[in-house]
Design a protein around this motif. Structure first.
Motif, PDB file in Angstrom:
ATOM      1  N   LEU A  24       0.848  -1.181   0.000  1.00  0.00           N
ATOM      2  CA  LEU A  24       0.000   0.000   0.000  1.00  0.00           C
ATOM      3  C   LEU A  24       0.885   1.232   0.000  1.00  0.00           C
ATOM      4  CD1 LEU A  24      -2.966   1.076   0.393  1.00  0.00           C
ATOM      5  CD2 LEU A  24      -2.475   1.072   2.841  1.00  0.00           C
ATOM      6  N   GLN A  25       0.442   2.260  -0.707  1.00  0.00           N
ATOM      7  CA  GLN A  25       1.184   3.515  -0.745  1.00  0.00           C
ATOM      8  C   GLN A  25       0.386   4.639  -0.096  1.00  0.00           C
ATOM      9  OE1 GLN A  25       3.876   3.937  -4.534  1.00  0.00           O
ATOM     10  NE2 GLN A  25       1.837   3.366  -5.225  1.00  0.00           N
ATOM     11  N   VAL A  26       1.094   5.496   0.610  1.00  0.00           N
ATOM     12  CA  VAL A  26       0.516   6.705   1.193  1.00  0.00           C
ATOM     13  C   VAL A  26       1.283   7.893   0.624  1.00  0.00           C
ATOM     14  CG1 VAL A  26       0.111   8.017   3.302  1.00  0.00           C
ATOM     15  CG2 VAL A  26      -0.141   5.521   3.321  1.00  0.00           C
ATOM     16  N   PHE A  27       0.567   8.815   0.006  1.00  0.00           N
ATOM     17  CA  PHE A  27       1.177  10.016  -0.561  1.00  0.00           C
ATOM     18  C   PHE A  27       0.768  11.226   0.273  1.00  0.00           C
ATOM     19  CE2 PHE A  27       1.101   6.977  -3.968  1.00  0.00           C
ATOM     20  CZ  PHE A  27       2.270   7.208  -4.674  1.00  0.00           C
ATOM     21  N   MET A  28       1.707  12.170   0.431  1.00  0.00           N
ATOM     22  CA  MET A  28       1.461  13.338   1.253  1.00  0.00           C
ATOM     23  C   MET A  28       1.680  14.605   0.431  1.00  0.00           C
ATOM     24  SD  MET A  28       3.139  12.023   4.834  1.00  0.00           S
ATOM     25  CE  MET A  28       1.992  13.011   5.799  1.00  0.00           C
ATOM     26  N   ALA A  29       0.630  15.412   0.328  1.00  0.00           N
ATOM     27  CA  ALA A  29       0.675  16.676  -0.408  1.00  0.00           C
ATOM     28  C   ALA A  29       0.450  17.807   0.584  1.00  0.00           C
ATOM     29  CB  ALA A  29      -0.399  16.696  -1.491  1.00  0.00           C
ATOM     30  N   GLY A  30       1.419  18.707   0.678  1.00  0.00           N
ATOM     31  CA  GLY A  30       1.263  19.774   1.655  1.00  0.00           C
ATOM     32  C   GLY A  30       2.412  20.762   1.620  1.00  0.00           C
ATOM     33  N   ASP A  31       2.551  21.487   2.727  1.00  0.00           N
ATOM     34  CA  ASP A  31       3.551  22.556   2.810  1.00  0.00           C
ATOM     35  C   ASP A  31       4.621  22.232   3.851  1.00  0.00           C
ATOM     36  OD1 ASP A  31       2.368  23.130   5.328  1.00  0.00           O
ATOM     37  OD2 ASP A  31       0.941  24.514   4.400  1.00  0.00           O
ATOM     38  N   GLY A  86       2.332   8.224  -9.671  1.00  0.00           N
ATOM     39  CA  GLY A  86       2.717   7.071  -8.864  1.00  0.00           C
ATOM     40  C   GLY A  86       1.587   6.393  -8.133  1.00  0.00           C
ATOM     41  N   VAL A  87       0.464   7.089  -7.971  1.00  0.00           N
ATOM     42  CA  VAL A  87      -0.625   6.553  -7.168  1.00  0.00           C
ATOM     43  C   VAL A  87      -1.343   5.416  -7.878  1.00  0.00           C
ATOM     44  CG1 VAL A  87      -2.502   8.069  -7.972  1.00  0.00           C
ATOM     45  CG2 VAL A  87      -2.454   7.299  -5.586  1.00  0.00           C
ATOM     46  N   LYS A  88      -1.806   4.448  -7.092  1.00  0.00           N
ATOM     47  CA  LYS A  88      -2.555   3.303  -7.618  1.00  0.00           C
ATOM     48  C   LYS A  88      -3.866   3.167  -6.870  1.00  0.00           C
ATOM     49  CE  LYS A  88       1.556   0.654  -9.018  1.00  0.00           C
ATOM     50  NZ  LYS A  88       2.519   1.734  -8.707  1.00  0.00           N
ATOM     51  N   SER A  89      -4.717   2.319  -7.378  1.00  0.00           N
ATOM     52  CA  SER A  89      -6.011   2.080  -6.753  1.00  0.00           C
ATOM     53  C   SER A  89      -5.829   1.661  -5.297  1.00  0.00           C
ATOM     54  CB  SER A  89      -6.768   1.004  -7.522  1.00  0.00           C
ATOM     55  OG  SER A  89      -8.039   0.776  -6.958  1.00  0.00           O
ATOM     56  N   ASP A  90      -6.633   2.240  -4.418  1.00  0.00           N
ATOM     57  CA  ASP A  90      -6.663   1.957  -2.981  1.00  0.00           C
ATOM     58  C   ASP A  90      -5.533   2.603  -2.196  1.00  0.00           C
ATOM     59  OD1 ASP A  90      -9.043   0.504  -3.063  1.00  0.00           O
ATOM     60  OD2 ASP A  90      -8.002  -1.373  -3.481  1.00  0.00           O
ATOM     61  N   ASP A  91      -4.629   3.319  -2.851  1.00  0.00           N
ATOM     62  CA  ASP A  91      -3.633   4.094  -2.123  1.00  0.00           C
ATOM     63  C   ASP A  91      -4.321   5.280  -1.440  1.00  0.00           C
ATOM     64  OD1 ASP A  91      -1.594   2.454  -2.966  1.00  0.00           O
ATOM     65  OD2 ASP A  91      -0.936   3.778  -4.589  1.00  0.00           O
ATOM     66  N   PHE A  92      -3.616   5.887  -0.495  1.00  0.00           N
ATOM     67  CA  PHE A  92      -4.156   7.034   0.234  1.00  0.00           C
ATOM     68  C   PHE A  92      -3.369   8.295  -0.106  1.00  0.00           C
ATOM     69  CE2 PHE A  92      -5.316   3.355   2.820  1.00  0.00           C
ATOM     70  CZ  PHE A  92      -6.675   3.580   3.002  1.00  0.00           C
ATOM     71  N   VAL A  93      -4.074   9.425  -0.148  1.00  0.00           N
ATOM     72  CA  VAL A  93      -3.444  10.712  -0.438  1.00  0.00           C
ATOM     73  C   VAL A  93      -3.883  11.728   0.616  1.00  0.00           C
ATOM     74  CG1 VAL A  93      -3.067  12.542  -2.118  1.00  0.00           C
ATOM     75  CG2 VAL A  93      -3.502  10.203  -2.911  1.00  0.00           C
ATOM     76  N   PHE A  94      -2.949  12.157   1.467  1.00  0.00           N
ATOM     77  CA  PHE A  94      -3.219  13.201   2.446  1.00  0.00           C
ATOM     78  C   PHE A  94      -3.043  14.560   1.783  1.00  0.00           C
ATOM     79  CE2 PHE A  94      -2.474   9.647   5.204  1.00  0.00           C
ATOM     80  CZ  PHE A  94      -3.214   9.916   6.360  1.00  0.00           C
ATOM     81  N   ILE A  95      -3.996  15.458   2.003  1.00  0.00           N
ATOM     82  CA  ILE A  95      -3.975  16.785   1.383  1.00  0.00           C
ATOM     83  C   ILE A  95      -4.128  17.833   2.477  1.00  0.00           C
ATOM     84  CG2 ILE A  95      -5.098  18.312  -0.275  1.00  0.00           C
ATOM     85  CD1 ILE A  95      -6.249  15.704  -1.596  1.00  0.00           C
ATOM     86  N   GLN A  96      -3.087  18.645   2.688  1.00  0.00           N
ATOM     87  CA  GLN A  96      -3.134  19.669   3.740  1.00  0.00           C
ATOM     88  C   GLN A  96      -2.400  20.927   3.289  1.00  0.00           C
ATOM     89  OE1 GLN A  96      -0.740  19.445   7.476  1.00  0.00           O
ATOM     90  NE2 GLN A  96      -2.717  19.510   8.519  1.00  0.00           N
ATOM     91  N   PHE A  97      -3.164  21.946   2.959  1.00  0.00           N
ATOM     92  CA  PHE A  97      -2.612  23.238   2.547  1.00  0.00           C
ATOM     93  C   PHE A  97      -3.354  24.366   3.263  1.00  0.00           C
ATOM     94  CE2 PHE A  97      -1.653  20.462  -1.050  1.00  0.00           C
ATOM     95  CZ  PHE A  97      -0.357  20.825  -1.389  1.00  0.00           C
ATOM     96  N   GLY A  98      -2.831  25.570   3.128  1.00  0.00           N
ATOM     97  CA  GLY A  98      -3.519  26.730   3.667  1.00  0.00           C
ATOM     98  C   GLY A  98      -2.598  27.830   4.163  1.00  0.00           C
ATOM     99  N   HIS A  99      -1.480  27.464   4.792  1.00  0.00           N
ATOM    100  CA  HIS A  99      -0.564  28.476   5.323  1.00  0.00           C
ATOM    101  C   HIS A  99      -0.085  29.440   4.242  1.00  0.00           C
ATOM    102  CE1 HIS A  99      -0.152  25.802   8.869  1.00  0.00           C
ATOM    103  NE2 HIS A  99       0.183  26.903   9.484  1.00  0.00           N
TER     104      HIS A  99
END
Length: 254
Positions: A24-31, A86-99
């Motif tokens: 399983l893959q976990v991707f993190m998008a943020g600052d 890189g993402v595949k089915s059932d992977d997770f993507v955390f999304i945290q922006f705002g600052h």
């Protein structure tokens, strides 16, 4: 009846073991509050760094968060596309922006409110289109105490925009602005200061004149925020909370 219960238990155990062995893959998008740091920035630490080691050996965490990025620049610089590649089915993507989106005086990163909401919705839609499972988060708090001894909200409504998007899109959501603000407020001014980048002059070679930074975490603060994220995942019975690493038996004996 006992035999049926035993067979059911064995079947459940087999399914649980099988799930834990599934890559399983976990991707993190943020600052910067989430990102991996360069050595020149230590002890500044994004919460995504300690978070990445919470999971079993079959879970790979890919932290694409980067200092100074907003929803707009994260896409413009191709960072979001790298996640989508890189993402595949059932992977997770955390999304945290705002600052950085809210920084109207910094034109290189500022994102107007409606564009911010659109960008978040687009991230969610594109992740889902690849079969991935997005997790939306409000930005973590800054450490600005009022004279009444509480931390004041400082995101100028951008946190509310995330809440609106989460409700409209029916996406798994963690309100980290509230969680961290309440956590550090309860801790108090002096104790919470030890979790942020407060270093006196002549103590650390990276900061010879010292630093007073109430936005970014040090190692301790990042670990505690990562633990708060995990606590929220457990509370919402999120599948990732079932993929934690097995503790060393020696730790259980302490």
């Amino acid at each position: 009846m006992v035999r049926a219960a035993l067979l059911a238990a064995l079947a459940f155990g087999t399914l649980a073991a099988s799930a834990s062995e599934t890559p399983l893959q976990v991707f993190m998008a943020g600052d910067s509050t989430m990102s991996i740091k360069l050595e020149k920035d230590y002890p500044e630490t994004g919460w995504g760094v300690p978070f990445s080691i919470f999971f079993d050996e079959q879970v790979s965490v890919h932290n694409f968060a980067k200092n100074g990025r907003s929803t707009r620049t994260f896409r413009e610089e191709g960072l979001w596309q790298q996640i989508m590649d890189g993402v595949k089915s059932d992977d997770f993507v955390f999304i945290q922006f705002g600052h950085n989106d809210q920084s109207e005086h910094k034109k290189d990163r500022y994102t107007p409110p409606e564009a911010y909401k659109y960008n978040l919705r687009r991230f969610i839609s594109e992740a889902r289109s690849r079969g991935a499972r997005p997790i939306l988060m409000t930005p973590v708090t800054r450490r600005y105490f009022t004279t009444k001894g509480v931390i004041e909200p400082t995101h100028r409504g951008y946190d509310d925009l995330v809440r609106e998007v989460a409700q409209a899109e029916q996406v798994p959501f963690i309100d980290m602005e509230k969680v961290t603000r309440h956590y550090f407020t309860a801790m108090g001014d002096e104790a919470s200061k030890l979790r942020f980048m407060h270093i006196a002059p002549d103590l650390h070679p990276n900061y010879p004149i010292g630093v007073t930074d109430d936005t970014h975490f040090n190692h301790l603060g990042a670990r505690e925020v990562a633990q708060l994220v995990l606590r929220e995942l457990k509370a919402m019975q999120h599948p990732l909370a079932q993929r934690l690493r097995t503790p060393d038996p020696k730790h259980l004996q302490r």
